[in-house]
Design a protein around this motif. Structure first.
Motif, short mmCIF file in Angstrom:
data_model
loop_
_atom_site.label_atom_id
_atom_site.label_comp_id
_atom_site.label_asym_id
_atom_site.label_seq_id
_atom_site.Cartn_x
_atom_site.Cartn_y
_atom_site.Cartn_z
N MET A 5 34.57 77.74 81.12
CA MET A 5 34.32 78.91 81.71
C MET A 5 34.33 79.41 80.34
O MET A 5 34.47 79.89 79.90
N LYS A 6 32.81 80.06 81.34
CA LYS A 6 32.04 80.97 80.09
C LYS A 6 32.89 82.33 80.85
O LYS A 6 32.79 82.64 81.71
N ALA A 224 27.95 70.20 77.96
CA ALA A 224 26.98 69.26 77.78
C ALA A 224 27.50 67.80 76.78
O ALA A 224 27.78 66.97 77.23
N ALA A 225 28.27 68.39 75.79
CA ALA A 225 28.98 67.91 74.86
C ALA A 225 29.90 66.99 75.79
O ALA A 225 30.05 65.63 75.18
N ILE A 226 31.45 67.42 76.13
CA ILE A 226 31.85 67.00 76.55
C ILE A 226 32.32 66.04 77.89
O ILE A 226 33.10 65.32 78.19
N GLU A 230 31.72 70.00 85.19
CA GLU A 230 31.32 71.74 86.21
C GLU A 230 30.89 73.01 84.97
O GLU A 230 32.28 72.83 84.16
N ILE A 231 30.31 73.33 84.60
CA ILE A 231 30.18 74.49 84.15
C ILE A 231 30.52 75.79 84.96
O ILE A 231 29.28 76.57 85.73
N TRP A 232 31.40 77.40 84.62
CA TRP A 232 31.78 78.29 85.26
C TRP A 232 31.64 79.06 84.39
O TRP A 232 31.69 79.23 83.57
N ARG A 289 28.23 76.48 87.71
CA ARG A 289 28.66 77.25 88.93
C ARG A 289 29.08 79.81 88.58
O ARG A 289 29.33 78.94 86.91
N VAL A 290 27.76 80.02 89.47
CA VAL A 290 28.13 81.33 88.96
C VAL A 290 29.09 81.85 89.08
O VAL A 290 28.86 82.15 90.64
N LYS A 291 30.42 82.90 88.98
CA LYS A 291 31.79 83.52 90.19
C LYS A 291 31.41 85.01 89.20
O LYS A 291 31.35 85.39 87.86
#
Ligand code: ASP
Ligand code: MG
Length: 470
Positions: A5-6, A224-226, A230-232, A289-291
């Motif tokens: 989550m970024k 990608a590494a882990i 999903e990447i949020w 996902r863009v939140k």
């Protein structure tokens, strides 16, 4: 689910927002998801640091630096107080404040050094601008501890990101992926690493950055590494939209789009996602996902590899305004081999990026769209290269905008171009230049700048994007 989550600069813009973000993360972890958090710098800290560095190198005034550092100290201390919901005296706050103070001392020394040297190298720009994220990560990590999670902060390089030496635009080396996996991969519930986005280190051990807005890139690299599910990317916008809601008030948030569409859209000025930033996610097939941090209950936009075929052929209409058109013409160009190559080489040597190209089959002219900042140097470069003969005329027009319509569903569907230009005709909008790549995922064209908003609205209506399925 394993997630990254970024949170962008606005999402962690002050202490109250950081507290809100800490609660979002806590709820996510409590729901059983393992998470690595990536944070941007607080608000506009990066801009402020870059501006201070530039001024330091030109004006050489250390008092100005002291003033800016004091300002940063105040905003970051206040963020800690508000995020930790505490008076400054609690031990966890004191620990973080100590860390912040020592980082501020470090950046102050570096800025004063730049002041005395009167020079600012790409390497020092990266070093200075890295401090925004270096200040933010310990604060968010501390805020997570106050809501009951175990957390520790890491800089990008502590997390394992090692890059090329391209300061300001560094790229991760392949071994980054195994290193990050080794350092962050063994996630357990209740343990949340907070990594500073945007910054890394190159092999000779100096600080590098991944380009402006690079925290998304950090999140995608870590995902990608882990092997995240999903990447949020938490931002201050609802997601990826059918058009700019400032231009088209009925614009909708797209529930899903494909990687290709997201990339096409970013070329057309939709600043939500940078193609480079999602490249590692694409390569590993991880959905992004863009939140919206301020509306966490809405789903945002999910960017995926393949999307089931939908009825909507066109997904979005966007516009780029800061562009200019160059028209190179001359009867001598007809059938003359190498003219295009010479134009492109001249522009490349002048450092001009070409956004759009079109040549009619008469070959008597080539039209190009470039960034309007580059217009003068572009025209000069072509003039110099074609001093005699072949090219008769080089004209330019700054009062244009480029409109792009994007959608993978357009490929192979007859009539999309027909509908597009018909709609523009009905709206009395003249099309100055047209281009469609053979991928058929977008059609782009130039119109007069003062008609660009009307054009976007006409096309949004034509393709009924306000009714796109949510
Ligand atoms: N702080 C950096 C910037 O402002 C990176 C980011 O926000 O993603 O460009
Ligand atoms: Mg930022």
């Amino acid at each position: 689910m394993k997630t990254v989550m970024k949170f962008g600069g606005t999402s962690v813009g002050d202490g109250t927002r950081i507290k809100h973000v800490a609660r979002l993360i806590k709820a996510h972890v409590d729901a059983g998801h393992n998470t690595v958090v990536v944070t941007s710098a607080i608000g506009d800290t990066t801009d402020l640091l870059l501006d201070t560095a530039r001024k330091a190198s030109t004006s050489g005034n250390p008092d100005n630096i002291k003033k800016i550092i004091a300002e940063l100290r105040t905003t970051h201390h206040k963020a800690i107080r508000d995020a930790f919901n505490s008076t400054i005296e609690t031990s966890s706050a004191i620990e973080v404040i100590k860390e912040i103070n020592s980082r501020l001392e470090e950046v102050e020394k570096a800025l004063i050094g730049i002041c005395y040297l009167g020079e600012l190298t790409a390497r020092s720009v990266d070093f200075i601008s890295s401090f925004g994220e270096r200040l933010a990560a310990p604060i968010l990590s501390g805020a997570l501890r106050t809501v009951g999670l175990n957390s520790k902060s890491f800089t990008g390089d502590e997390a394992g990101i090692v890059t090329t030496k391209d300061y300001g635009n560094a790229l991760p080396l392949e071994r980054t992926y195994s290193q990050v996996k080794e350092r962050l991969g063994h996630l357990v519930e209740d343990w949340v690493p907070v990594v500073s986005g945007f910054i890394a280190r190159c092999e000779d051990d100096t600080v590098t950055t991944l380009g402006r807005g690079g925290s998304d890139f950090t999140a995608s690299i870590i995902g990608a590494a882990i092997g995240a599910d999903e990447i949020w990317l938490w931002k201050d916008v609802p997601g990826i939209m059918t058009a700019d809601p400032g231009v088209v008030p009925v614009a909708r948030t797209l529930p899903t789009i494909s990687y290709i569409e997201a990339m096409e859209m970013s070329y057309f000025g939709a600043k939500v996602l940078h193609p480079r930033a999602i490249e590692p996610a694409i390569r590993h097939g991880i959905p992004v996902r863009v939140k919206n941090t301020f509306q966490p209950e809405s789903e945002g936009t999910l960017v995926v590899g393949e999307e089931e075929k939908r009825r909507d052929v066109v997904k979005a209409v966007s516009v780029i305004n800061d562009v200019a058109l160059i028209n190179v013409s001359g009867a001598g160009m007809i059938g003359h081999i190498g003219v295009a190559a010479r134009i492109f080489t001249a522009l490349a040597e002048a450092g001009v990026n070409i956004m759009m190209i079109s040549q009619g089959s008469s070959e008597a002219n080539i039209s190009l769209v470039v960034d309007d900042k580059h217009l003068d140097s572009a025209v000069r470069a072509i003039q110099t290269d074609f001093k005699n003969g072949i090219v008769r005329d080089i004209t330019s027009d700054e009062k244009i905008s480029v409109i792009g319509i994007v959608g993978s569903g357009m490929a192979g569907v007859p009539g999309v171009a027909g509908r597009t230009f018909n709609a523009l005709g009905r709206a009395h909008i003249n099309v100055i230049m047209i281009s469609q790549g053979s991928s058929q995922h977008n059609i782009s064209f130039a119109v007069a700048k003062d008609q660009s908003h009307d054009a976007v609205r006409a096309l949004h209506r034509e393709f009924e994007l306000d009714k796109i399925k949510i």
